[in-house]
Design a protein around this motif. Structure first.
Motif, PDB file in Angstrom:
ATOM      1  N   LEU A 308       0.810  -1.216   0.000  1.00 18.06           N
ATOM      2  CA  LEU A 308       0.000   0.000   0.000  1.00 18.06           C
ATOM      3  C   LEU A 308       0.848   1.274   0.000  1.00 18.06           C
ATOM      4  O   LEU A 308       0.363   2.341  -0.386  1.00 18.06           O
ATOM      5  CB  LEU A 308      -0.919   0.027   1.226  1.00 18.06           C
ATOM      6  CG  LEU A 308      -1.864  -1.158   1.401  1.00 18.06           C
ATOM      7  CD1 LEU A 308      -2.697  -0.984   2.673  1.00 18.06           C
ATOM      8  CD2 LEU A 308      -2.772  -1.317   0.188  1.00 18.06           C
ATOM      9  N   THR A 309       2.083   1.191   0.444  1.00 19.47           N
ATOM     10  CA  THR A 309       2.896   2.402   0.643  1.00 19.47           C
ATOM     11  C   THR A 309       4.045   2.529  -0.348  1.00 19.47           C
ATOM     12  O   THR A 309       4.845   3.454  -0.243  1.00 19.47           O
ATOM     13  CB  THR A 309       3.482   2.411   2.062  1.00 19.47           C
ATOM     14  OG1 THR A 309       4.331   1.255   2.222  1.00 19.47           O
ATOM     15  CG2 THR A 309       2.377   2.394   3.098  1.00 19.47           C
ATOM     16  N   ALA A 345       8.546   4.350  -6.178  1.00 20.62           N
ATOM     17  CA  ALA A 345       8.025   5.310  -5.201  1.00 20.62           C
ATOM     18  C   ALA A 345       7.892   4.606  -3.860  1.00 20.62           C
ATOM     19  O   ALA A 345       7.564   3.417  -3.799  1.00 20.62           O
ATOM     20  CB  ALA A 345       6.671   5.862  -5.648  1.00 20.62           C
ATOM     21  N   CYS A 346       8.161   5.332  -2.799  1.00 20.98           N
ATOM     22  CA  CYS A 346       8.023   4.744  -1.470  1.00 20.98           C
ATOM     23  C   CYS A 346       7.646   5.824  -0.464  1.00 20.98           C
ATOM     24  O   CYS A 346       7.824   7.027  -0.715  1.00 20.98           O
ATOM     25  CB  CYS A 346       9.297   4.036  -1.038  1.00 20.98           C
ATOM     26  SG  CYS A 346      10.752   5.084  -0.951  1.00 20.98           S
ATOM     27  N   ALA A 500       1.000   4.090  -8.004  1.00 22.94           N
ATOM     28  CA  ALA A 500       1.646   5.241  -7.376  1.00 22.94           C
ATOM     29  C   ALA A 500       0.618   6.298  -6.987  1.00 22.94           C
ATOM     30  O   ALA A 500       0.727   6.924  -5.926  1.00 22.94           O
ATOM     31  CB  ALA A 500       2.694   5.832  -8.317  1.00 22.94           C
ATOM     32  N   ASP A 501      -0.367   6.511  -7.838  1.00 24.29           N
ATOM     33  CA  ASP A 501      -1.426   7.460  -7.490  1.00 24.29           C
ATOM     34  C   ASP A 501      -2.231   6.955  -6.293  1.00 24.29           C
ATOM     35  O   ASP A 501      -2.605   7.730  -5.403  1.00 24.29           O
ATOM     36  CB  ASP A 501      -2.358   7.680  -8.689  1.00 24.29           C
ATOM     37  CG  ASP A 501      -1.668   8.415  -9.826  1.00 24.29           C
ATOM     38  OD1 ASP A 501      -0.782   9.247  -9.545  1.00 24.29           O
ATOM     39  OD2 ASP A 501      -1.999   8.143 -10.993  1.00 24.29           O
ATOM     40  N   LEU A 502      -2.493   5.643  -6.277  1.00 21.64           N
ATOM     41  CA  LEU A 502      -3.266   5.074  -5.168  1.00 21.64           C
ATOM     42  C   LEU A 502      -2.535   5.221  -3.833  1.00 21.64           C
ATOM     43  O   LEU A 502      -3.165   5.340  -2.783  1.00 21.64           O
ATOM     44  CB  LEU A 502      -3.557   3.599  -5.442  1.00 21.64           C
ATOM     45  CG  LEU A 502      -4.561   3.303  -6.571  1.00 21.64           C
ATOM     46  CD1 LEU A 502      -4.636   1.813  -6.832  1.00 21.64           C
ATOM     47  CD2 LEU A 502      -5.934   3.858  -6.204  1.00 21.64           C
ATOM     48  N   ARG A 509      -4.569  12.417  -0.562  1.00 20.96           N
ATOM     49  CA  ARG A 509      -3.527  13.273  -1.128  1.00 20.96           C
ATOM     50  C   ARG A 509      -3.340  12.956  -2.608  1.00 20.96           C
ATOM     51  O   ARG A 509      -3.908  12.009  -3.135  1.00 20.96           O
ATOM     52  CB  ARG A 509      -2.208  13.090  -0.371  1.00 20.96           C
ATOM     53  CG  ARG A 509      -2.305  13.396   1.123  1.00 20.96           C
ATOM     54  CD  ARG A 509      -0.948  13.216   1.796  1.00 20.96           C
ATOM     55  NE  ARG A 509      -0.966  13.623   3.205  1.00 20.96           N
ATOM     56  CZ  ARG A 509      -1.009  12.802   4.235  1.00 20.96           C
ATOM     57  NH1 ARG A 509      -1.048  11.488   4.023  1.00 20.96           N
ATOM     58  NH2 ARG A 509      -1.030  13.256   5.481  1.00 20.96           N
ATOM     59  N   ALA A 510      -2.503  13.754  -3.273  1.00 20.50           N
ATOM     60  CA  ALA A 510      -2.221  13.534  -4.692  1.00 20.50           C
ATOM     61  C   ALA A 510      -0.819  14.031  -5.010  1.00 20.50           C
ATOM     62  O   ALA A 510      -0.322  14.974  -4.393  1.00 20.50           O
ATOM     63  CB  ALA A 510      -3.243  14.259  -5.571  1.00 20.50           C
TER      64      ALA A 510
END
Length: 514
Positions: A308-309, A345-346, A500-502, A509-510
């Motif tokens: 999730l992250t 992404a993290c 990554a958007d999720l 947030r975005a």
């Protein structure tokens, strides 16, 4: 007759080390570049050395020695360096500067296991100290894969080139990647430190040489304006982005062994996080800066659960501007079955009073919407809003954005009333640009870092502890990815995979679209 008290006379600027009109000029010294025929040396190192000479920042007797497998004479090496300088130097070409620099150029042909070649190199350096006044001061630039560090360090130790005569110095400059995980980084540090003490090791992260990165510290600690809100009371989250609009290109084979997270997040982005999040150092000197960065990295960890992250992806075919480009698995030299990510992404968090509860989102990728590196501090919304939703429909969250490249500068986004009789509030930008505010041209990052290494200023070089802590932060994410499926596809020219958007949407947030 006028009389003067000597104590009232202004200090002689030629003797005042704090006079900003005086450039920092390297003392007697020389440099040996191992791997001098590689892309990094040709495109960055050799032009940077010429630019330093052209700016008068290298000593008159500076000597450049190239070491490589090619069977070159001194004249062959000069032609090679000349071509690199003419093509890539930042400053104008000056025949007089070139003649002085070329006079001190030498080339040694050999492999990293060639003891005779290293013996020849040692004799050359000893002779050069006598004939050109280099004073026994030598920097060894290892522009080579880390697999060869041990061979070169062993040879430098065997021949005595790693040991400086009394009153002189010997330093080693190494390029990333600094290992591929924490264990290998620690082993690499052991290999290098067995020959060179830590205070003689300079690990190059060229992002730390960029003007805007250094301005982070000035922005935070010189101005009273920013420090009061630089904390969890006001900051909702932080986004650190390095986006590229190019693909892997001719580096496909190398990139397949590295991936986006190891290539960028472990070094560049985590170092940017440290500079943004660290506490104020007692003084602007290498030891104090590294102390504060180590503190913040020790308190940083990747947030779980990683499904999730975190996010990772591989670019597929798509439109990059007006050009249709092929996907990663069609790039020459790349294994179509590979699970190496080109987007990573993290989510990181820092266990400190200043940053408790503030997520740091780090992302990097190739074939994204545009080339940009930035740090965005996104503010919390006001606890009370006197305007109704219709009046603030076009209003977003306040932000301070530090642009590292291109268009270096700082942007502040805040709300302002739209002119007219109705009350409508909309986002506006206050934009500071280096190019518009200063007439001085910023030096290229490698110029600054090479000069700092010659001057023994390690402020912009990560220590071995920082490197190992960075891997400690990232390793759990890399291990999870290795054990769980393939990266998600994303079309070239977009801003990454849907996952990554999720990551951000789950908390309302975005990502910014720079």
């Amino acid at each position: 007759m006028l009389s003067f008290n000597k104590q009232q006379l202004p200090a002689n600027p030629l003797r005042d080390p704090n006079d900003k009109r005086l450039p920092r000029i390297a003392g007697p010294s020389g440099m040996v570049i191992f791997g001098v025929t590689g892309d990094l040396a040709r495109k960055k190192l050799l032009p940077a050395i010429y630019d330093l000479a052209n700016r008068g920042l290298l000593p008159a007797g500076f000597t450049l020695v190239g070491y490589g497998r090619r069977d070159w004479s001194k004249e062959d090496f000069e032609k090679y360096v000349h071509a690199a300088v003419v093509k890539s130097a930042r400053t104008d070409f000056d025949e007089n500067v070139w003649a002085r620099l070329a006079e001190g150029m030498q080339f040694i042909s050999g492999s990293f296991a060639d003891e005779a070649a290293f013996d020849k190199l040692a004799a050359l350096l000893e002779e050069t100290d006598k004939t050109r006044g280099t004073g026994g001061n030598w920097a060894y630039y290892l522009s080579i894969p880390p697999d060869y560090f041990e061979d070169v360090c062993r040879q430098l130790d065997r021949t005595g080139m790693a040991r400086a005569p009394k009153g002189s110095w010997r330093r080693v400059i190494i390029e990333k990647p600094f290992g591929h995980d924490q264990e290998s980084a620690a082993e690499l540090n052991r290999v290098v430190n067995a020959v060179f003490p830590e205070n003689s090791v300079f690990r190059i992260d060229h992002y730390l040489g960029k003007e805007t990165v250094q301005n982070i510290m000035a922005l935070r600690f010189v101005n009273q304006l920013f420090e009061p809100f630089w904390n969890a009371n006001y900051i909702d989250h932080v986004q650190i982005t390095m986006a590229e609009d190019i693909g892997v290109g001719g580096r496909a084979g190398y990139y397949d062994t590295i991936g986006a997270a190891r290539d960028v997040i472990q070094n560049h982005l985590i170092q940017l996080l440290a500079l943004v999040a660290m506490e104020e150092p007692l003084a602007f000197d290498p030891a104090q800066l590294q102390t504060e960065k180590v503190k913040i990295l020790s308190a940083t960890r990747a947030v779980e659960p990683f499904d999730l992250t975190t996010a990772r992806g591989q670019y597929s075919a798509g439109w990059q501007g007006s050009e249709f480009v092929q996907g990663l698995r069609d790039e020459e030299g790349f294994d179509p079955a590979s699970s190496t990510e080109t987007y990573a992404a993290c989510t990181l968090e820092i266990s400190s009073r200043r940053w408790a509860g503030v997520p740091f989102y780090l992302r990097t990728g190739k074939r994204l919407g545009r080339r940009v590196t930035e740090i965005a501090l996104i503010f919390k919304s006001p606890p009370h809003q006197p305007f109704d939703l219709g009046q603030t429909a076009s209003l977003g969250q306040n932000a301070v954005v530090i642009r590292v490249q291109p268009d270096e500068g700082v942007l502040m986004r805040f709300g302002s009333k739209v002119p007219g009789s109705a009350m409508e509030v909309r986002d506006v930008n206050m934009d500071f640009s280096y190019a518009e505010s200063f007439t001085e041209e910023s030096p290229e990052a490698y110029e600054r870092l090479i000069l700092d290494a010659l001057l023994d200023n390690s402020s912009l070089f990560p220590s071995n502890t920082e490197v190992e802590l960075s891997w400690e932060i990232l390793d759990p994410v890399l291990q999870y990815w290795a054990e769980n499926g393939r990266p998600e596809d994303y079309p070239a020219g977009t801003w990454g995979p849907r996952s990554a958007d999720l990551m951000l949407e789950r908390s309302g947030r975005a990502w910014r679209r720079p």
